[in-house]
Design a protein around this motif. Structure first.
Motif, PDB file in Angstrom:
ATOM      1  N   PRO A  64      -0.784   2.585  37.603  1.00 58.36           N
ATOM      2  CA  PRO A  64      -1.521   1.572  38.364  1.00 58.36           C
ATOM      3  C   PRO A  64      -1.609   0.270  37.563  1.00 58.36           C
ATOM      4  CG  PRO A  64      -3.045   3.126  37.380  1.00 58.36           C
ATOM      5  CD  PRO A  64      -1.656   3.635  37.073  1.00 58.36           C
ATOM      6  N   THR A  65      -1.854  -0.815  38.251  1.00 60.29           N
ATOM      7  CA  THR A  65      -2.077  -2.093  37.570  1.00 60.29           C
ATOM      8  C   THR A  65      -3.443  -2.018  36.887  1.00 60.29           C
ATOM      9  OG1 THR A  65      -0.744  -3.246  39.216  1.00 60.29           O
ATOM     10  CG2 THR A  65      -2.256  -4.589  37.889  1.00 60.29           C
ATOM     11  N   THR A  66      -3.473  -2.353  35.611  1.00 60.98           N
ATOM     12  CA  THR A  66      -4.735  -2.331  34.858  1.00 60.98           C
ATOM     13  C   THR A  66      -4.887  -3.620  34.061  1.00 60.98           C
ATOM     14  OG1 THR A  66      -3.696  -1.189  32.998  1.00 60.98           O
ATOM     15  CG2 THR A  66      -4.814   0.188  34.621  1.00 60.98           C
ATOM     16  N   PHE A  67      -6.132  -3.995  33.854  1.00 60.09           N
ATOM     17  CA  PHE A  67      -6.453  -5.201  33.096  1.00 60.09           C
ATOM     18  C   PHE A  67      -7.362  -4.828  31.937  1.00 60.09           C
ATOM     19  CE2 PHE A  67      -5.526  -6.457  37.384  1.00 60.09           C
ATOM     20  CZ  PHE A  67      -4.691  -7.551  37.218  1.00 60.09           C
ATOM     21  N   SER A  68      -7.073  -5.373  30.788  1.00 61.77           N
ATOM     22  CA  SER A  68      -7.981  -5.218  29.644  1.00 61.77           C
ATOM     23  C   SER A  68      -8.281  -6.619  29.118  1.00 61.77           C
ATOM     24  CB  SER A  68      -7.374  -4.327  28.559  1.00 61.77           C
ATOM     25  OG  SER A  68      -6.164  -4.868  28.087  1.00 61.77           O
ATOM     26  N   PHE A  69      -9.548  -6.870  28.859  1.00 62.54           N
ATOM     27  CA  PHE A  69      -9.994  -8.177  28.389  1.00 62.54           C
ATOM     28  C   PHE A  69     -10.429  -8.047  26.934  1.00 62.54           C
ATOM     29  CE2 PHE A  69     -10.488  -8.208  32.958  1.00 62.54           C
ATOM     30  CZ  PHE A  69      -9.974  -9.448  33.311  1.00 62.54           C
ATOM     31  N   LYS A  70      -9.972  -9.003  26.108  1.00 62.49           N
ATOM     32  CA  LYS A  70     -10.373  -8.997  24.697  1.00 62.49           C
ATOM     33  C   LYS A  70     -11.855  -9.322  24.590  1.00 62.49           C
ATOM     34  CE  LYS A  70      -5.953 -10.188  22.617  1.00 62.49           C
ATOM     35  NZ  LYS A  70      -5.207 -11.173  21.836  1.00 62.49           N
ATOM     36  N   LYS A  71     -12.504  -8.679  23.638  1.00 61.82           N
ATOM     37  CA  LYS A  71     -13.933  -8.951  23.424  1.00 61.82           C
ATOM     38  C   LYS A  71     -14.109 -10.387  22.957  1.00 61.82           C
ATOM     39  CE  LYS A  71     -15.313  -4.258  22.450  1.00 61.82           C
ATOM     40  NZ  LYS A  71     -16.388  -3.864  23.291  1.00 61.82           N
ATOM     41  N   ASN A  72     -15.123 -11.030  23.538  1.00 63.66           N
ATOM     42  CA  ASN A  72     -15.466 -12.402  23.188  1.00 63.66           C
ATOM     43  C   ASN A  72     -16.985 -12.498  23.315  1.00 63.66           C
ATOM     44  OD1 ASN A  72     -16.100 -15.143  23.218  1.00 63.66           O
ATOM     45  ND2 ASN A  72     -14.229 -15.724  24.298  1.00 63.66           N
ATOM     46  N   PRO A  73     -17.695 -12.759  22.210  1.00 59.52           N
ATOM     47  CA  PRO A  73     -19.161 -12.783  22.268  1.00 59.52           C
ATOM     48  C   PRO A  73     -19.725 -13.907  23.144  1.00 59.52           C
ATOM     49  CG  PRO A  73     -18.385 -13.551  20.136  1.00 59.52           C
ATOM     50  CD  PRO A  73     -17.188 -13.044  20.871  1.00 59.52           C
ATOM     51  N   LEU A  74     -18.887 -14.859  23.547  1.00 59.51           N
ATOM     52  CA  LEU A  74     -19.354 -15.975  24.361  1.00 59.51           C
ATOM     53  C   LEU A  74     -19.253 -15.703  25.860  1.00 59.51           C
ATOM     54  CD1 LEU A  74     -17.754 -18.883  22.306  1.00 59.51           C
ATOM     55  CD2 LEU A  74     -20.102 -18.013  22.184  1.00 59.51           C
ATOM     56  N   ILE A  75     -18.616 -14.598  26.229  1.00 58.39           N
ATOM     57  CA  ILE A  75     -18.465 -14.293  27.653  1.00 58.39           C
ATOM     58  C   ILE A  75     -18.904 -12.858  27.947  1.00 58.39           C
ATOM     59  CG2 ILE A  75     -16.564 -15.918  27.967  1.00 58.39           C
ATOM     60  CD1 ILE A  75     -14.646 -13.539  28.014  1.00 58.39           C
ATOM     61  N   THR A  76     -19.249 -12.639  29.219  1.00 61.50           N
ATOM     62  CA  THR A  76     -19.578 -11.315  29.712  1.00 61.50           C
ATOM     63  C   THR A  76     -18.747 -11.065  30.960  1.00 61.50           C
ATOM     64  OG1 THR A  76     -21.852 -11.540  28.921  1.00 61.50           O
ATOM     65  CG2 THR A  76     -21.432  -9.812  30.546  1.00 61.50           C
ATOM     66  N   ILE A  77     -18.005  -9.960  30.963  1.00 61.36           N
ATOM     67  CA  ILE A  77     -17.236  -9.577  32.140  1.00 61.36           C
ATOM     68  C   ILE A  77     -18.217  -8.977  33.146  1.00 61.36           C
ATOM     69  CG2 ILE A  77     -15.361  -8.111  33.011  1.00 61.36           C
ATOM     70  CD1 ILE A  77     -14.425 -10.291  31.050  1.00 61.36           C
ATOM     71  N   SER A  78     -18.193  -9.491  34.364  1.00 62.16           N
ATOM     72  CA  SER A  78     -19.155  -9.070  35.381  1.00 62.16           C
ATOM     73  C   SER A  78     -18.452  -8.308  36.507  1.00 62.16           C
ATOM     74  CB  SER A  78     -19.859 -10.310  35.923  1.00 62.16           C
ATOM     75  OG  SER A  78     -20.805  -9.960  36.884  1.00 62.16           O
ATOM     76  N   GLY A  79     -18.756  -7.024  36.637  1.00 56.42           N
ATOM     77  CA  GLY A  79     -18.163  -6.222  37.703  1.00 56.42           C
ATOM     78  C   GLY A  79     -16.737  -5.811  37.409  1.00 56.42           C
ATOM     79  N   LYS A  80     -16.046  -5.402  38.473  1.00 56.89           N
ATOM     80  CA  LYS A  80     -14.674  -4.923  38.363  1.00 56.89           C
ATOM     81  C   LYS A  80     -13.695  -5.968  38.878  1.00 56.89           C
ATOM     82  CE  LYS A  80     -15.853  -0.067  38.945  1.00 56.89           C
ATOM     83  NZ  LYS A  80     -15.578   1.169  39.691  1.00 56.89           N
ATOM     84  N   VAL A  81     -12.433  -5.808  38.512  1.00 59.00           N
ATOM     85  CA  VAL A  81     -11.374  -6.670  39.038  1.00 59.00           C
ATOM     86  C   VAL A  81     -11.175  -6.332  40.514  1.00 59.00           C
ATOM     87  CG1 VAL A  81      -8.940  -7.311  38.868  1.00 59.00           C
ATOM     88  CG2 VAL A  81     -10.232  -6.790  36.777  1.00 59.00           C
ATOM     89  N   ILE A  82     -11.197  -7.367  41.348  1.00 55.03           N
ATOM     90  CA  ILE A  82     -11.011  -7.205  42.790  1.00 55.03           C
ATOM     91  C   ILE A  82      -9.596  -7.627  43.145  1.00 55.03           C
ATOM     92  CG2 ILE A  82     -11.763  -8.018  45.061  1.00 55.03           C
ATOM     93  CD1 ILE A  82     -14.531  -8.499  43.749  1.00 55.03           C
ATOM     94  N   GLU A  83      -8.935  -6.842  43.969  1.00 57.63           N
ATOM     95  CA  GLU A  83      -7.568  -7.177  44.393  1.00 57.63           C
ATOM     96  C   GLU A  83      -7.561  -7.577  45.864  1.00 57.63           C
ATOM     97  OE1 GLU A  83      -5.875  -2.646  44.938  1.00 57.63           O
ATOM     98  OE2 GLU A  83      -5.756  -3.522  42.955  1.00 57.63           O
ATOM     99  N   THR A  84      -6.798  -8.625  46.175  1.00 63.26           N
ATOM    100  CA  THR A  84      -6.716  -9.148  47.524  1.00 63.26           C
ATOM    101  C   THR A  84      -5.253  -9.343  47.896  1.00 63.26           C
ATOM    102  OG1 THR A  84      -8.759 -10.374  47.103  1.00 63.26           O
ATOM    103  CG2 THR A  84      -7.502 -10.986  49.055  1.00 63.26           C
ATOM    104  N   GLY A  85      -4.873  -8.784  49.019  1.00 61.13           N
ATOM    105  CA  GLY A  85      -3.502  -8.899  49.505  1.00 61.13           C
ATOM    106  C   GLY A  85      -3.291  -7.901  50.624  1.00 61.13           C
ATOM    107  N   LYS A  86      -2.059  -7.777  51.080  1.00 61.49           N
ATOM    108  CA  LYS A  86      -1.739  -6.827  52.141  1.00 61.49           C
ATOM    109  C   LYS A  86      -1.429  -5.479  51.495  1.00 61.49           C
ATOM    110  CE  LYS A  86       1.224  -5.899  56.044  1.00 61.49           C
ATOM    111  NZ  LYS A  86       2.519  -6.168  56.662  1.00 61.49           N
ATOM    112  N   LEU A  87      -2.434  -4.610  51.449  1.00 60.94           N
ATOM    113  CA  LEU A  87      -2.310  -3.307  50.818  1.00 60.94           C
ATOM    114  C   LEU A  87      -1.526  -2.358  51.723  1.00 60.94           C
ATOM    115  CD1 LEU A  87      -3.167  -1.540  48.396  1.00 60.94           C
ATOM    116  CD2 LEU A  87      -5.182  -0.897  49.719  1.00 60.94           C
ATOM    117  N   GLU A  88      -0.524  -1.700  51.138  1.00 60.18           N
ATOM    118  CA  GLU A  88       0.279  -0.728  51.873  1.00 60.18           C
ATOM    119  C   GLU A  88       0.055   0.643  51.264  1.00 60.18           C
ATOM    120  OE1 GLU A  88       4.386  -2.060  52.711  1.00 60.18           O
ATOM    121  OE2 GLU A  88       3.788  -3.918  51.713  1.00 60.18           O
TER     122      GLU A  88
END
Length: 149
Positions: A64-88
């Motif tokens: 599956p497509t997966t995303f990993s974000f590097k830790k950065n003390p200045l930001i907070t990742i909020s929620g999950k990655v949302i995908e938008t498109g024509k899902l088949e």
């Protein structure tokens, strides 16, 4: 003798061109300011006849497509990655399961909260797999680094 050397060089040249790595996905990475936060927009444009798999494709299926974000003390990742498109959704006999994928284009978005008054970047990696009706390419990783101004 010259003809043999020339023919050998042509064969090597043609073989090299044929062995070039296929890259049917083009990525665009950007940040859109949403009040005090940012929306990270990761867009995959997929060449025909290829398709890229959803983050939520079937168990025992393709990567599956997966995303990993590097830790950065200045930001907070909020929620999950949302995908938008024509899902088949199709049953794939090669994987013996239902798979979820996108053709042509899919947009992935991630909300990021930034500490007030700072300029920083959000960076990470996307791993994805693409297939067409005849073949699948090995999973690919692509890094990104997006400025948050």
């Amino acid at each position: 003798m010259k003809k043999i050397v020339f023919a050998a060089l042509m064969f090597v040249g043609i073989s090299t061109l044929h062995a070039q790595v296929k890259n049917p996905v083009q990525w665009q990475f950007e940040a859109k300011k949403k009040g005090a936060d940012y929306e990270i927009v990761l867009t995959a444009t997929v060449d025909k006849p290829w398709h890229i798999y959803s983050q939520n494709t079937g168990k025992n299926g393709p990567v599956p497509t997966t995303f990993s974000f590097k830790k950065n003390p200045l930001i907070t990742i909020s929620g999950k990655v949302i995908e938008t498109g024509k899902l088949e959704k199709v049953y794939d006999k090669n994987f013996s399961t239902d798979v979820l994928f996108y053709s042509n284009k899919v947009v992935f978005t991630q909300l990021v909260k930034v500490k007030a008054g700072v300029k920083t970047n959000v960076s990470g990696t996307v791993e994805y797999m693409v297939c067409d009706d005849e073949q699948c390419l090995p999973p690919t990783k692509k890094t990104f680094d997006i400025k948050l101004l």
